[in-house]
Design a protein around this motif. Structure first.
Motif, mmCIF file in Angstrom:
data_model
loop_
_atom_site.group_PDB
_atom_site.id
_atom_site.type_symbol
_atom_site.label_atom_id
_atom_site.label_comp_id
_atom_site.label_asym_id
_atom_site.label_seq_id
_atom_site.Cartn_x
_atom_site.Cartn_y
_atom_site.Cartn_z
ATOM 1 N N VAL A 144 -15.689 -1.283 2.512
ATOM 2 C CA VAL A 144 -14.992 -1.228 2.889
ATOM 3 C C VAL A 144 -14.060 -1.860 2.256
ATOM 4 N N ALA A 145 -13.243 -2.540 1.499
ATOM 5 C CA ALA A 145 -12.655 -2.318 0.786
ATOM 6 C C ALA A 145 -12.085 -0.947 -0.280
ATOM 7 N N ARG A 146 -13.041 -0.710 -0.767
ATOM 8 C CA ARG A 146 -12.647 0.819 -1.599
ATOM 9 C C ARG A 146 -12.046 1.916 -0.498
ATOM 10 N N VAL A 147 -12.168 1.646 0.693
ATOM 11 C CA VAL A 147 -11.547 2.848 1.214
ATOM 12 C C VAL A 147 -10.183 2.249 1.536
ATOM 13 N N LEU A 148 -10.325 0.469 1.852
ATOM 14 C CA LEU A 148 -8.825 0.405 2.423
ATOM 15 C C LEU A 148 -7.878 0.707 1.335
ATOM 16 N N CYS A 149 -9.164 0.441 -0.163
ATOM 17 C CA CYS A 149 -8.088 0.119 -1.089
ATOM 18 C C CYS A 149 -6.526 1.446 -1.332
ATOM 19 N N ARG A 150 -7.832 2.601 -0.456
ATOM 20 C CA ARG A 150 -6.638 3.862 0.044
ATOM 21 C C ARG A 150 -5.438 3.614 0.637
ATOM 22 N N TYR A 151 -5.414 3.447 1.535
ATOM 23 C CA TYR A 151 -4.712 3.298 2.226
ATOM 24 C C TYR A 151 -3.545 1.783 2.711
ATOM 25 N N ALA A 152 -3.700 1.026 1.950
ATOM 26 C CA ALA A 152 -3.798 -0.099 1.662
ATOM 27 C C ALA A 152 -3.034 -0.750 0.171
ATOM 28 N N ARG A 153 -1.838 -1.476 0.097
ATOM 29 C CA ARG A 153 -2.372 -2.548 -0.895
ATOM 30 C C ARG A 153 -2.654 -3.080 -1.823
ATOM 31 N N SER A 154 -2.500 -3.288 -3.202
ATOM 32 C CA SER A 154 -3.678 -4.558 -3.379
ATOM 33 C C SER A 154 -3.966 -5.196 -2.999
ATOM 34 N N ALA A 155 -2.318 -6.060 -2.284
ATOM 35 C CA ALA A 155 -2.283 -7.753 -2.049
ATOM 36 C C ALA A 155 -3.201 -7.780 -0.859
ATOM 37 N N ARG A 156 -2.678 -6.312 0.086
ATOM 38 C CA ARG A 156 -3.376 -6.412 1.095
ATOM 39 C C ARG A 156 -4.815 -6.904 1.259
ATOM 40 N N ALA A 157 -4.861 -6.172 0.421
ATOM 41 C CA ALA A 157 -6.701 -5.255 0.154
ATOM 42 C C ALA A 157 -7.772 -7.202 -0.184
ATOM 43 N N GLY A 158 -6.203 -7.218 -1.389
ATOM 44 C CA GLY A 158 -6.919 -8.680 -2.025
ATOM 45 C C GLY A 158 -7.017 -9.782 -1.060
ATOM 46 N N ARG A 159 -5.990 -9.390 -0.027
ATOM 47 C CA ARG A 159 -6.256 -10.830 0.871
ATOM 48 C C ARG A 159 -7.477 -11.275 2.172
ATOM 49 N N TRP A 160 -7.525 -9.615 2.409
ATOM 50 C CA TRP A 160 -8.970 -9.750 2.892
ATOM 51 C C TRP A 160 -10.301 -9.620 2.526
ATOM 52 N N ILE A 161 -10.231 -9.127 1.663
ATOM 53 C CA ILE A 161 -11.558 -9.943 0.935
ATOM 54 C C ILE A 161 -11.443 -11.627 0.631
ATOM 55 N N SER A 162 -10.831 -12.083 0.129
ATOM 56 C CA SER A 162 -11.026 -12.589 -0.186
ATOM 57 C C SER A 162 -10.688 -14.001 0.771
#
Length: 227
Positions: A144-162
């Motif tokens: 999911v993170a691979r897809v999310l990184c295409r549409y969201a900032r790295s900061a938001r994707a990083g928080r979700w992953i963490s």
């Protein structure tokens, strides 16, 4: 070399403001130095002194506070991905190694010789299934993170992953601690089926502690990102 400290001091300040995966942090700082060195060379070719060329290169690159936000976002994402990968790999391996060790050095649970409460079996199965389920969650989160990184900032994707990593590690550790505590409460012999089992159990707890450290590092790397 005259003025060599300008870039060095800048990178020291930048490094001190960043937190996260040491390997990724080192890569980011190396990339920054390469960019600064190239800019310095351009200004030096234009006739500026070494010190002035470095000062202009640093000014062009941006203030530490500005650069830090993007770099910290990258670090938060990289640290979260590292935590998820470790989780997805370690949890299944721990459970498989434990089961193989138990079967080869102790045998069936029927050999225990202890009367188990009715609730112990479901708890033990829950502990097994939780490890595999959390590993699966980690793999799904990576996809999911691979897809999310295409549409969201790295900061938001990083928080979700963490958040996913922290939740998965906490869930697995909670169930495992509950199982160990219940086993010791019923009969201490359940904690020492065999010496190899005890060694694997200790190794498993050490790996769990490492996963907690990675999850904490991931979360801290993400929450320190400037909004």
């Amino acid at each position: 070399m005259a003025g060599a400290g300008v870039i060095d001091r800048y990178l020291e300040d930048l490094a001190g403001s960043l937190y996260g995966s040491p390997a990724r942090k080192s890569d980011l700082l190396a990339e920054a130095r390469d960019s600064l060195d190239d800019a310095t060379e351009s200004y030096r070719s234009a006739g500026y002194s070494e010190e002035e060329a470095q000062r202009r290169a640093v000014t062009e690159f941006g203030a530490v506070a500005e650069v830090r936000e993007d770099y910290q976002s990258e670090l938060g994402l990289a640290t979260g991905v590292q935590a998820l990968r470790s989780l997805a790999l370690a949890l299944p391996l721990m459970h498989v190694l434990w089961e193989l060790t138990r079967l080869t050095t102790f045998g069936s649970w029927s050999n225990v010789g202890v009367v188990m409460p009715d609730w112990y079996g479901p708890l033990a199965r829950t502990a097994d299934y939780t490890g595999y389920a959390m590993a699966g969650l980690g793999l799904a989160a990576l996809l999911v993170a691979r897809v999310l990184c295409r549409y969201a900032r790295s900061a938001r994707a990083g928080r979700w992953i963490s958040l996913v990593a922290a939740t998965a590690v906490a869930a697995d550790l909670l169930v495992r601690v509950a199982l160990v505590s219940a086993s010791g409460f019923i009969d201490t012999s359940l904690l020492l089926l065999s010496w190899p089992c005890a060694v694997v159990g200790l190794l498993s707890m050490m790996i769990s502690a490492r996963l907690v450290v990675l999850a904490r590092r991931s979360w801290r790397a993400c929450v320190t990102i400037v909004a």
